[in-house]
Design a protein around this motif. Structure first.
Motif, PDB file in Angstrom:
ATOM      1  N   TYR A 113       0.821  -1.204   0.000  1.00 39.85           N
ATOM      2  CA  TYR A 113       0.000   0.000   0.000  1.00 39.85           C
ATOM      3  C   TYR A 113       0.860   1.262   0.000  1.00 39.85           C
ATOM      4  CZ  TYR A 113      -4.125   2.816   1.125  1.00 39.85           C
ATOM      5  OH  TYR A 113      -5.153   3.719   1.083  1.00 39.85           O
ATOM      6  N   VAL A 114       1.934   1.248   0.755  1.00 40.42           N
ATOM      7  CA  VAL A 114       2.893   2.352   0.793  1.00 40.42           C
ATOM      8  C   VAL A 114       4.295   1.749   0.833  1.00 40.42           C
ATOM      9  CG1 VAL A 114       1.343   3.970   1.946  1.00 40.42           C
ATOM     10  CG2 VAL A 114       2.783   2.477   3.313  1.00 40.42           C
ATOM     11  N   SER A 115       5.308   2.612   0.742  1.00 41.82           N
ATOM     12  CA  SER A 115       6.700   2.161   0.821  1.00 41.82           C
ATOM     13  C   SER A 115       7.351   2.768   2.055  1.00 41.82           C
ATOM     14  CB  SER A 115       7.472   2.572  -0.442  1.00 41.82           C
ATOM     15  OG  SER A 115       6.947   1.947  -1.574  1.00 41.82           O
TER      16      SER A 115
ATOM     17  N   GLN B 115      -8.214  -0.305   3.049  1.00 40.11           N
ATOM     18  CA  GLN B 115      -9.291  -0.281   2.053  1.00 40.11           C
ATOM     19  C   GLN B 115     -10.131  -1.556   2.046  1.00 40.11           C
ATOM     20  OE1 GLN B 115      -9.698   2.664   0.280  1.00 40.11           O
ATOM     21  NE2 GLN B 115      -8.041   3.355   1.604  1.00 40.11           N
ATOM     22  N   GLY B 116     -10.220  -2.231   3.182  1.00 40.65           N
ATOM     23  CA  GLY B 116     -11.013  -3.442   3.262  1.00 40.65           C
ATOM     24  C   GLY B 116     -10.356  -4.667   2.652  1.00 40.65           C
ATOM     25  N   TRP B 117      -9.047  -4.585   2.332  1.00 35.86           N
ATOM     26  CA  TRP B 117      -8.358  -5.746   1.776  1.00 35.86           C
ATOM     27  C   TRP B 117      -8.306  -6.868   2.807  1.00 35.86           C
ATOM     28  CZ3 TRP B 117      -3.298  -3.187  -0.498  1.00 35.86           C
ATOM     29  CH2 TRP B 117      -3.667  -2.288  -1.506  1.00 35.86           C
ATOM     30  N   GLN B 118      -8.252  -8.085   2.295  1.00 35.87           N
ATOM     31  CA  GLN B 118      -8.042  -9.257   3.148  1.00 35.87           C
ATOM     32  C   GLN B 118      -6.949 -10.118   2.529  1.00 35.87           C
ATOM     33  OE1 GLN B 118     -11.847 -11.187   3.730  1.00 35.87           O
ATOM     34  NE2 GLN B 118     -12.334  -9.882   5.476  1.00 35.87           N
TER      35      GLN B 118
ATOM     36  N   ALA C  96     -13.819  -3.522  -3.185  1.00 36.86           N
ATOM     37  CA  ALA C  96     -14.402  -2.318  -3.773  1.00 36.86           C
ATOM     38  C   ALA C  96     -13.503  -1.788  -4.890  1.00 36.86           C
ATOM     39  CB  ALA C  96     -14.591  -1.257  -2.686  1.00 36.86           C
ATOM     40  N   PRO C  97     -14.093  -1.289  -5.991  1.00 34.90           N
ATOM     41  CA  PRO C  97     -15.542  -1.195  -6.239  1.00 34.90           C
ATOM     42  C   PRO C  97     -16.170  -2.530  -6.653  1.00 34.90           C
ATOM     43  CG  PRO C  97     -14.343  -0.345  -8.109  1.00 34.90           C
ATOM     44  CD  PRO C  97     -13.308  -0.679  -7.081  1.00 34.90           C
ATOM     45  N   ASN C  98     -15.343  -3.475  -7.143  1.00 31.36           N
ATOM     46  CA  ASN C  98     -15.826  -4.814  -7.478  1.00 31.36           C
ATOM     47  C   ASN C  98     -14.836  -5.828  -6.934  1.00 31.36           C
ATOM     48  OD1 ASN C  98     -18.166  -4.127  -9.352  1.00 31.36           O
ATOM     49  ND2 ASN C  98     -16.491  -3.093 -10.426  1.00 31.36           N
ATOM     50  N   PRO C  99     -15.292  -7.037  -6.618  1.00 35.92           N
ATOM     51  CA  PRO C  99     -14.358  -8.048  -6.091  1.00 35.92           C
ATOM     52  C   PRO C  99     -13.212  -8.311  -7.060  1.00 35.92           C
ATOM     53  CG  PRO C  99     -16.631  -8.739  -5.748  1.00 35.92           C
ATOM     54  CD  PRO C  99     -16.679  -7.516  -6.637  1.00 35.92           C
TER      55      PRO C  99
END
Length: 288
Positions: A230-232, A247-250, A271-274
């Motif tokens: 996500y970041v460095s 962001q709701g990641w799993q 989001a926005p789609n799987p």
């Protein structure tokens, strides 16, 4: 008087036997037990049988191949990509790393397949014998002269026991400081806070295996950002994040038979789609 002359003679003799130590010889890097040779990513989004209004299935495949020098340090990374026919991989970009005599990355050059010259360059400055940079310069090529590089900006770093500070100028020209905050118990990156008003909890839980980024044998996180990082953060986490993410990641990790290396992991983005990101990691044991 004879005693004084004899003492002086002994001192001169001893001084003549002392040799100049010469330049300091940097220590040879320790051979790691494992190094990553390849990371294969397959991204799937959409549906095979979409309902009205749903996106159709799409795929992306990327292969990251790493090459190392005789000191077990990465010297290049090749990125191959295919967006439709996942068997038809094409070289998308490559990176070349340059080291100083202390085996620290001082320059990272990025090349893209459609242009022979350097597309982007990172330069790292280190204080003394430190392995973490005190500053990073970012250079880019741009039209109309793609063969020239232009300084985009400089970021300075300050390190504290549980925080790394990155200080640079934002798009408005004023100074902005980003705080990368780590857990005090195990040194895993968890949270980012910026003086521009942005703050977010990034990762919550970690496993007990070495972070994948560490198995490329780089001393900090500013050289390469792996896909779906996500970041460095400047300081690499000790372990791999798992479970819930930004962001709701799993993320779900599969390990080798010994349970000490991640060999496959899946990140689901809702989001926005799987969207499903499946990674396969390949390792090798360096030769003596």
């Amino acid at each position: 008087m004879k005693t004084s002359y004899w003492l002086l003679f002994c001192m001169l003799l001893a001084a003549g036997c002392i040799k100049h130590p010469g330049p300091e010889v940097p220590p040879v890097p320790v051979k790691p037990q494992w190094l990553i040779s390849k990371i294969t990513l397959v991204r799937q989004s959409g549906s095979q049988n979409p309902l009205p209004g749903e996106p159709a299935a799409s795929y992306l495949k990327q292969v990251y191949e790493f090459k190392y020098n005789g000191y077990y340090k990465p010297v290049s990374r090749y990125v191959y990509q295919a967006s439709r026919d996942t068997l038809n991989l094409q070289l998308a970009e490559r990176d070349t790393l340059i080291y100083d005599t202390r085996h620290r990355v001082v320059q990272a050059d990025e090349y893209i397949a459609i242009h022979p010259s350097v597309n982007a360059r990172l330069k790292f400055i280190y204080p003394g014998n430190d392995t973490l940079p005190s500053a990073m310069e970012v250079w880019y090529s741009s039209y109309p002269n793609r063969d020239s590089l232009y300084l985009s900006g400089t970021t300075n770093f300050i390190y504290r026991p549980d925080t790394a500070l990155a200080i640079g100028r934002n798009s408005h020209g004023s100074l902005d400081t980003t705080h990368y905050i780590y857990s005090g118990t195990n040194g895993n990156f968890r949270r980012v806070v910026s003086t521009a008003g942005y703050e977010e909890d990034i990762y919550y839980t970690f496993d007990n295996t070495p972070a994948i980024e560490r198995l490329i044998n780089l001393s900090h996180g500013m050289v390469w950002r792996l896909p779906m990082d996500y970041v460095s953060p400047p300081v690499l986490s000790r372990n791999n994040w798992t479970g819930d993410g930004p962001q709701g990641w799993q993320k779900y990790i599969e390990y080798n038979a010994a349970g000490n290396l991640p060999v496959r992991y899946t990140i689901t983005e809702y989001a926005p789609n799987p969207t499903y990101w499946v990674f396969r990691v390949e390792y090798f044991a360096p030769a003596p």
